[in-house]
Scaffold this motif. Structure first.
Motif, short mmCIF file in Angstrom:
data_model
loop_
_atom_site.label_atom_id
_atom_site.label_comp_id
_atom_site.label_asym_id
_atom_site.label_seq_id
_atom_site.Cartn_x
_atom_site.Cartn_y
_atom_site.Cartn_z
N ALA A 284 82.44 -82.11 56.94
CA ALA A 284 81.57 -80.93 57.02
C ALA A 284 80.28 -81.46 57.38
O ALA A 284 79.52 -80.94 58.26
N ARG B 32 80.35 -82.32 61.20
CA ARG B 32 80.50 -81.07 62.07
C ARG B 32 79.30 -80.34 62.14
O ARG B 32 78.78 -79.93 62.92
N ARG B 33 78.48 -80.37 60.83
CA ARG B 33 77.11 -79.63 60.98
C ARG B 33 76.11 -80.20 61.28
O ARG B 33 74.91 -79.69 61.33
N THR B 34 76.12 -81.55 61.73
CA THR B 34 74.84 -82.43 62.15
C THR B 34 75.22 -82.94 63.58
O THR B 34 74.14 -83.27 64.20
N LEU C 123 69.91 -77.40 57.70
CA LEU C 123 70.53 -78.43 56.63
C LEU C 123 69.88 -79.85 56.70
O LEU C 123 69.61 -80.31 55.37
N GLN D 37 67.07 -81.11 62.51
CA GLN D 37 67.42 -80.34 63.44
C GLN D 37 66.59 -79.06 63.83
O GLN D 37 66.50 -78.22 65.03
N THR E 4 75.01 -71.74 53.60
CA THR E 4 75.37 -70.90 54.77
C THR E 4 74.15 -70.51 55.60
O THR E 4 72.94 -70.80 55.06
N ASP E 5 74.38 -70.00 56.74
CA ASP E 5 73.11 -69.85 57.65
C ASP E 5 72.32 -68.73 57.04
O ASP E 5 71.07 -68.67 56.94
#
Ligand SMILES: *Cc1c(COP(=O)(O)O)cnc(C)c1O
Length: 393
Positions: free
Chosen positions: A89, A92-94, A235, A239, A300-301
């Motif tokens: 996770a 994937r998210r970074t 996150l 970003q 979540t977003d």
């Protein structure tokens, strides 16, 4: 037990390394804590940016309890599921390539320092070991992370410190370029300096640092121990800065209160630390990883947008008080610095505690708010009303 009994027992046997407030906390729910005398406190501190889901979050409690019942710990000689899922996770998210799991912020930054030095040693030999950090930074309390910290007050008592760190003023790209010679392997920085006073770095400056590092093959390392895991409304804070770091450390908020941390590495350096080069007994512990999984699932977003909205709301409400003690407000998401004038920030935090709000100081004049990311608007309003009454001349 009363507050008084507990404080007495505690002080008899625990070293006096912390300047504690006379508050003994017993339990909590949401963003509200209760002491041993039954008094309630609105939590604007989250430990220090740790309790990202507040207290008694049902999914977090269930995940911790179930994982404790199933498998509390195994050594890193074996594979476990919560760590693997969490790593997937995070990557994937970074857009980062791989992660190493540790237990605290300082330890995670130590890992980044080792990563950078070995990267450079492998590629260029031993003469390229220097790491540039910024004035007002804070990177931890181990001997090397104290040396990395760009504040002289931390360079006392414990000599000799680790060699190879130079500190330059934040925001001055020429100073950084001058300091970063052929012997430099990395630049390490916080995008919003937390302990230093909630000081956000300028986006243009950060982009210039990133471009310079890339051109010189100097690793860009971001300490997101405080800014990471949703705190600033994304996150990770990097970003929102539009940069691609080589390494990113995290800890504090990742597991919502269970000790946990680590660092992410981009493809540029994700295979530098091979077998036997780095390790830690508790790293990737299944209970912490399961807890962290719930924190990431919660972010979540939509939750991240709410963090941004709540942060804006708090800043607007404080500005609208037009309080004579408030000189300025800065920060991002739920990492907020209220710069005070004509009053001591430590005194204000003490009075807030007496009045039922837990808050933090930062730097020499900043009241710092790091509420749980899940704090309700009702809790925010209660806390802000108390803040206003404490700041009434
Ligand atoms: C708190 C903090 C650290 C140190 O984390 P520990 O878990 O106390 O070792 C390092 N860097 C930053 C930016 C921090 O805020």
């Amino acid at each position: 037990m009363t507050n008084k009994d507990l404080i007495h027992l505690h002080d008899q046997h625990i070293m006096g390394t912390y300047g504690r407030f006379p508050i003994a906390l017993s339990h909590g729910k949401g963003a509200t804590l209760y002491d041993f005398d039954g008094k309630a406190y609105i939590d604007f501190a989250s430990g220090i940016g740790v309790n990202s889901l507040g207290y008694g979050n049902e999914a977090w409690v269930r995940a911790v309890a179930e994982q404790a019942a199933r498998l509390g710990h195994v050594s890193n000689l074996y594979y476990t599921e919560p760590a693997a899922r969490l790593a997937e996770a995070l990557c994937r998210r970074t857009g980062m390539d791989k992660v190493f799991f540790a237990n605290s912020g300082a330890e995670s930054n130590e890992g980044l320092i080792k990563l950078a030095r070995k990267y450079s040693h492998d590629k260029y030999g031993p003469e390229r070991s220097q790491i540039v950090t910024l004035h007002q930074s804070f990177h931890g309390r181990t001997i090397s992370t104290l040396a990395a910290t760009g504040q002289d007050v931390f360079h006392n008592h414990f000599f000799p410190f680790t060699e190879g760190f130079v500190h330059v003023p934040a925001g001055d790209i020429d100073a950084l370029k001058t300091a970063a010679g052929t012997g430099t392997c990395a630049v390490l920085l916080e995008l919003i300096q937390g302990e230093g006073g909630v000081l956000p770095l300028d986006k243009v400056y950060v982009a210039e640092v990133a471009a310079f590092c890339k051109a010189q093959d100097i690793l860009l390392l971001i300490d997101e121990v405080q800014t990471g895991i949703g705190r600033t409304g994304s996150l990770f804070a990097f970003q929102q800065y539009g940069i691609t770091p080589d390494g990113v450390s995290f800890a504090k908020g990742i597991a919502g209160g269970v000790p946990f941390g680590g660092f992410l590495a981009a493809e540029t350096c994700s295979t530098v630390l091979g077998p036997g080069t780095h390790a830690t007994t508790f790293g990737g512990n299944p209970i912490g990883a399961a807890a962290a999984g719930v924190v990431l699932d919660t972010l979540t977003d939509e939750t991240l947008r709410e963090i941004t909205d709540k942060g804006r709301y708090i800043q607007e409400q404080i500005l609208s008080m037009q309080n004579p003690y408030v000189a300025e407000i800065r920060g991002l998401g739920l990492m907020i610095g209220i710069i005070l004038q004509d009053i001591s920030h430590k005194e204000v935090v003490g009075k807030l505690g007496d009045a039922g709000v837990l808050a933090l100081t930062a730097g020499s004049e900043t009241l710092r708010l790091l509420p749980p990311l899940t704090i309700s608007y009702a809790e925010i309003d209660t806390g802000l009303a108390i803040l206003q009454s404490v700041l009434t001349p």
